[in-house]
Design an enzyme around this catalytic site. Structure first.
Site, PDB file in Angstrom:
ATOM      1  N   LYS A 114       0.819  -1.210   0.000  1.00 24.46           N
ATOM      2  CA  LYS A 114       0.000   0.000   0.000  1.00 24.46           C
ATOM      3  C   LYS A 114       0.856   1.265   0.000  1.00 24.46           C
ATOM      4  CE  LYS A 114      -1.653   2.078   3.605  1.00 24.46           C
ATOM      5  NZ  LYS A 114      -2.386   2.515   4.816  1.00 24.46           N
ATOM      6  N   ASN A 115       1.864   1.316   0.867  1.00 22.62           N
ATOM      7  CA  ASN A 115       2.675   2.531   0.984  1.00 22.62           C
ATOM      8  C   ASN A 115       3.380   2.870  -0.331  1.00 22.62           C
ATOM      9  OD1 ASN A 115       1.891   2.722   3.606  1.00 22.62           O
ATOM     10  ND2 ASN A 115       3.822   2.052   4.491  1.00 22.62           N
ATOM     11  N   ARG A 167      -5.162   9.997   4.456  1.00 24.95           N
ATOM     12  CA  ARG A 167      -3.861  10.527   4.873  1.00 24.95           C
ATOM     13  C   ARG A 167      -2.874  10.568   3.696  1.00 24.95           C
ATOM     14  NH1 ARG A 167      -1.788  13.291   9.374  1.00 24.95           N
ATOM     15  NH2 ARG A 167       0.472  13.226   9.160  1.00 24.95           N
ATOM     16  N   ASP A 222      -5.964   7.209   9.599  1.00 25.20           N
ATOM     17  CA  ASP A 222      -6.008   6.418  10.825  1.00 25.20           C
ATOM     18  C   ASP A 222      -5.423   7.191  11.998  1.00 25.20           C
ATOM     19  OD1 ASP A 222      -6.999   4.339   9.318  1.00 25.20           O
ATOM     20  OD2 ASP A 222      -5.013   3.551   8.882  1.00 25.20           O
TER      21      ASP A 222
END
Length: 207
Positions: free
Chosen positions: A22-23, A97, A121
């Site tokens: 994901k990052n 984010r 989150d």
């Protein structure tokens, strides 16, 4: 309470294709804004944050063609900068984010960027100081409007610099990298994050 029973002694075999990280995906998806040419990304994970970011880029004017199996084609040749002032953008960007990483590419290519204070989150303090340290070192100025909750970045001329980061922030390093690739001259980042996500982003930027 649910439980797992593990029975050992059996050899494992077979093949799997690991899901993309994901990052890394959030960084390389943001980076498509740097070019008006078609960019194809493969093995993107089909998860909420990545899908939300792709939807956000599509609303910004990026042509998106989802081929399936994690392959997505992007073409950012018709970006609507005015969309950044809309309530729809504020709502979408504030809920993710990772949306902070579109600031670098927008600043680099269009010399301005707008971003609401990002949400995401609740896992402790994650200040944006590293991002803005890099942006200002490269020649940008920024303001924050408390009433609207928006950051505004502007830069007439971006120029390469020696930058010492206060912390090796992964997203901060990514944002600075994406800004620096279109800045005039060479940028050297000290105390940069060096995770595999950043190495893959560098590979993409080089290509």
């Amino acid at each position: 309470m649910a439980s797992f029973e593990v029975v050992g002694g059996n050899k494992l075999n077979g093949e799997i294709t690991p899901q993309g990280a994901k990052n890394e995906a959030l960084q390389v998806v943001s980076a498509v804004l740097l070019s008006s040419e078609k960019v194809t990304l493969t093995n993107l994970p089909y998860i909420r944050d990545v899908n939300y970011l792709i939807d956000l880029l599509e609303a910004l004017g990026v042509e998106v063609d989802r081929e399936g199996n994690g392959t997505v084609h992007f073409k950012a040749n018709n970006i609507n900068i005015d969309y950044l002032h809309t309530e729809d953008f504020k709502k979408r960007a504030a809920s993710l984010r990772g949306s902070i990483m579109i600031m670098g590419p927008l600043l680099a290519r269009f010399k301005k960027a707008y971003m609401p204070k990002p949400g995401g989150d609740k896992i402790g303090a994650r200040p944006l100081d590293t991002h803005f340290l890099g942006f200002t070192k490269l020649g940008a100025t920024y303001t924050y409007e408390p009433k609207t909750g928006f950051y505004t970045l502007e830069a007439k001329n971006l120029a390469g610099q020696y930058i010492l980061l206060d912390e090796p922030s992964v997203t901060g390093t990514a944002n600075i990298l994406m800004t620096a690739v279109l800045a005039k001259g060479q940028t050297t980042i000290y105390n940069a994050a060096c995770e595999p996500y950043l190495q893959q982003l560098c590979s993409m930027l080089n290509s």
